[in-house]
Write a protein that holds these residues in place. Structure first.
Motif, short mmCIF file in Angstrom:
data_model
loop_
_atom_site.label_atom_id
_atom_site.label_comp_id
_atom_site.label_asym_id
_atom_site.label_seq_id
_atom_site.Cartn_x
_atom_site.Cartn_y
_atom_site.Cartn_z
N GLY A 7 0.77 -1.24 0.00
CA GLY A 7 0.00 0.00 0.00
C GLY A 7 0.79 1.28 0.00
O GLY A 7 0.25 2.35 0.32
N ALA A 8 2.07 1.24 -0.38
CA ALA A 8 2.87 2.46 -0.42
C ALA A 8 2.31 3.45 -1.44
O ALA A 8 1.84 3.07 -2.51
N HIS A 9 2.38 4.73 -1.09
CA HIS A 9 1.97 5.79 -2.01
C HIS A 9 3.15 6.32 -2.82
O HIS A 9 2.94 7.02 -3.82
N GLY A 10 4.35 6.02 -2.38
CA GLY A 10 5.52 6.51 -3.09
C GLY A 10 6.76 5.72 -2.72
O GLY A 10 6.80 5.06 -1.67
N TYR A 11 7.76 5.78 -3.59
CA TYR A 11 8.99 5.02 -3.39
C TYR A 11 10.12 5.86 -3.96
O TYR A 11 10.18 6.10 -5.18
N VAL A 12 11.00 6.32 -3.09
CA VAL A 12 12.11 7.18 -3.51
C VAL A 12 13.41 6.61 -2.96
O VAL A 12 13.47 6.19 -1.80
N VAL A 13 14.43 6.60 -3.79
CA VAL A 13 15.74 6.08 -3.38
C VAL A 13 16.51 7.17 -2.64
O VAL A 13 16.44 8.36 -2.99
N LYS A 14 17.26 6.77 -1.63
CA LYS A 14 17.95 7.74 -0.77
C LYS A 14 18.96 8.61 -1.49
O LYS A 14 19.30 9.69 -1.01
N GLY A 15 19.44 8.17 -2.63
CA GLY A 15 20.38 9.00 -3.38
C GLY A 15 19.72 10.14 -4.13
O GLY A 15 20.41 10.93 -4.80
N SER A 16 18.41 10.27 -4.02
CA SER A 16 17.68 11.33 -4.73
C SER A 16 18.06 12.71 -4.20
O SER A 16 18.49 12.86 -3.06
N GLU A 17 17.88 13.71 -5.05
CA GLU A 17 18.14 15.08 -4.63
C GLU A 17 17.12 15.50 -3.56
O GLU A 17 15.97 15.05 -3.58
N PRO A 18 17.53 16.36 -2.62
CA PRO A 18 16.61 16.79 -1.56
C PRO A 18 15.30 17.36 -2.10
O PRO A 18 14.22 17.10 -1.55
N GLU A 19 15.38 18.13 -3.19
CA GLU A 19 14.15 18.71 -3.74
C GLU A 19 13.21 17.63 -4.28
O GLU A 19 11.98 17.80 -4.24
N ASP A 20 13.78 16.52 -4.77
CA ASP A 20 12.94 15.42 -5.25
C ASP A 20 12.23 14.73 -4.09
O ASP A 20 11.06 14.34 -4.20
N ILE A 21 12.93 14.59 -2.97
CA ILE A 21 12.31 14.00 -1.78
C ILE A 21 11.20 14.92 -1.27
O ILE A 21 10.11 14.46 -0.92
N ALA A 22 11.47 16.22 -1.25
CA ALA A 22 10.47 17.18 -0.80
C ALA A 22 9.23 17.13 -1.68
O ALA A 22 8.09 17.15 -1.19
N ARG A 23 9.43 17.07 -3.00
CA ARG A 23 8.29 16.99 -3.92
C ARG A 23 7.50 15.70 -3.70
O ARG A 23 6.27 15.69 -3.80
#
Length: 214
Positions: free
Chosen positions: A97-113
């Protein structure tokens, strides 16, 4: 104000994520935990709208925690933030049931978005795993269940797979990089081609044919 709980066992990374979210407009960190059990126990008091969840946690693992968060009476949206780009791990989080999946190497602005997106009910995947999401959707359409509905286009098979997984029109638009209107049009076209009386009947037909089972 979006209430956010962060669950991450690495103290430096946890502090960085908390700092990032605290700097966001309309977001407030209401909980910060190094393990799943403490986060789950505090959820009733914290009442998060979004949980940013690592998977590699001590004790209860992240996917189990994800399922338990989603089973709550007022379930928060869960954004998985992990080192893993393994498609099987991604698939497990989707099933949980995850709504999103982001890898830790992503840019901070991508995590914020991503936090903002899941807070508004959207489904979001980082660039590193987006291709795996599409492969899961299109792979099912390439053979097997797709043969049951030869009159559908390749894109319609992708849409049908996501419908069978319980995804909304907005989810489908986000996952397949379509406009919401185009996603709705695809669903309407499939309903007509398969002579389904309703969306529920369409989903039932798709699942009977084997869609959504992986």
């Amino acid at each position: 104000m979006t209430r956010v709980t962060v669950v991450e066992d690495h103290p430096l990374y946890r502090a960085a994520v908390v700092s990032l979210i605290d700097e966001m407009v309309d977001c407030q960190v209401v909980g910060c935990h190094s393990d799943a059990e403490s986060a789950l126990a505090a959820a009733t008091d914290e009442q998060p709208d979004v949980v940013v969840l690592d998977l590699g946690l001590p004790g209860t693992d992240g996917i189990t925690a994800l399922s338990r968060f989603r089973a709550m009476d007022s379930p928060p949206a869960v954004l998985v933030l992990t080192m893993s780009e393994d498609p099987s791990v991604l698939a497990a989080t989707l099933r949980a049931g995850a709504h999103g999946y982001v890898v830790k190497g992503s840019e901070p602005e991508d995590i914020a978005r991503a936090v903002e997106a899941v807070a508004h009910g959207q489904v979001v995947f980082g660039a590193q795993v987006a291709s795996a999401v599409l492969a899961q959707a299109s792979g099912r359409a390439a053979s097997g269940p797709a043969a049951a509905f030869p009159g559908l286009t390749h894109r319609e098979h992708e849409v049908l797979e996501l419908l069978a997984r319980g995804r909304s029109n907005d989810d489908i638009a986000a996952l397949l990089f379509l406009s919401p209107k185009t996603a709705r049009n695809h669903v309407s076209s499939i309903v007509g081609k398969l002579a389904a009386g309703s969306r529920a009947e369409l989903v039932a037909k798709a699942r009977d044919a084997g869609f959504g089972s992986s």
